[in-house]
Each structure stands twice: as C-alpha cells, then as structure tokens.
Design a protein around this motif. Structure first.
Motif, PDB file in Angstrom:
ATOM      1  N   GLN A   1       1.000  -1.134   0.191  1.00 35.79           N
ATOM      2  CA  GLN A   1      -0.076  -0.086   0.063  1.00 35.79           C
ATOM      3  C   GLN A   1       0.969   1.384   0.042  1.00 35.79           C
ATOM      4  O   GLN A   1       0.557   2.260  -0.845  1.00 35.79           O
TER       5      GLN A   1
ATOM      6  N   ASP B   1       2.220   1.445  -3.486  1.00 31.11           N
ATOM      7  CA  ASP B   1       1.113   1.980  -4.497  1.00 31.11           C
ATOM      8  C   ASP B   1       0.817   3.366  -4.108  1.00 31.11           C
ATOM      9  O   ASP B   1       0.687   4.466  -5.263  1.00 31.11           O
ATOM     10  N   GLU B   2       0.840   4.000  -2.979  1.00 27.20           N
ATOM     11  CA  GLU B   2       0.569   5.368  -2.534  1.00 27.20           C
ATOM     12  C   GLU B   2       1.669   6.303  -3.269  1.00 27.20           C
ATOM     13  O   GLU B   2       1.562   7.455  -3.695  1.00 27.20           O
TER      14      GLU B   2
END
Length: 78
Positions: free
Chosen positions: A34, A37-38
């Motif tokens: 995550q 991805d951010e």
C-alpha cells in the motif's frame, strides 16, 4: 526502502501524465504494498502539474496530443 528487490518494468506517458509499472517482491506485507502504491499514485498525480519540457509548473493541455506544459513552453511549441 519498502522493497529493495523491486523490478522496474515500464515508465511511460499516457494521457499526458506519468505511468509507472513495477514488479514487487512476493513476500511484501500488505502495508508495504500500500505504501508503494501510494508513492506511485503521488508521482503520477504530481506529473499532471509539471511541464514535461522544463519542469516548471504546468497544466494538462489538449488539442492533438495531451501534454503537460507551462505557458512559456506551450507558446514556444506553436
């Protein structure tokens, strides 16, 4: 920091902004995925406001190819 073994597959421009594709390690935690991805999302969003020719503040422009240009670079390309 999150995945020292990631593999960069492709970086390209699509619809005027940056696209970044990478292969991540299988053993990464959900949180690490995550976070990566951010970071990618942030870079793609920032690319929509940076002139692709000089790096100054720019805007998405249409008409022919979609591109991000500052006013000066846009004027000089006409």
């Amino acid at each position: 920091k999150y995945d020292p073994d990631y593999r960069l597959l492709q970086v390209k421009e699509k619809f005027g902004t940056l696209r970044f594709y990478a292969e991540l390690s299988d053993e990464l935690t959900v949180e690490a995925r995550q976070a990566i991805d951010e970071l990618i999302r942030e870079a793609e969003q920032r690319s929509a406001a940076l002139c692709e020719k000089c790096g100054a503040v720019g805007v998405l422009r249409r008409g022919g190819w979609i591109r991000v240009r500052c006013d000066e670079c846009e004027a000089s390309s006409r």
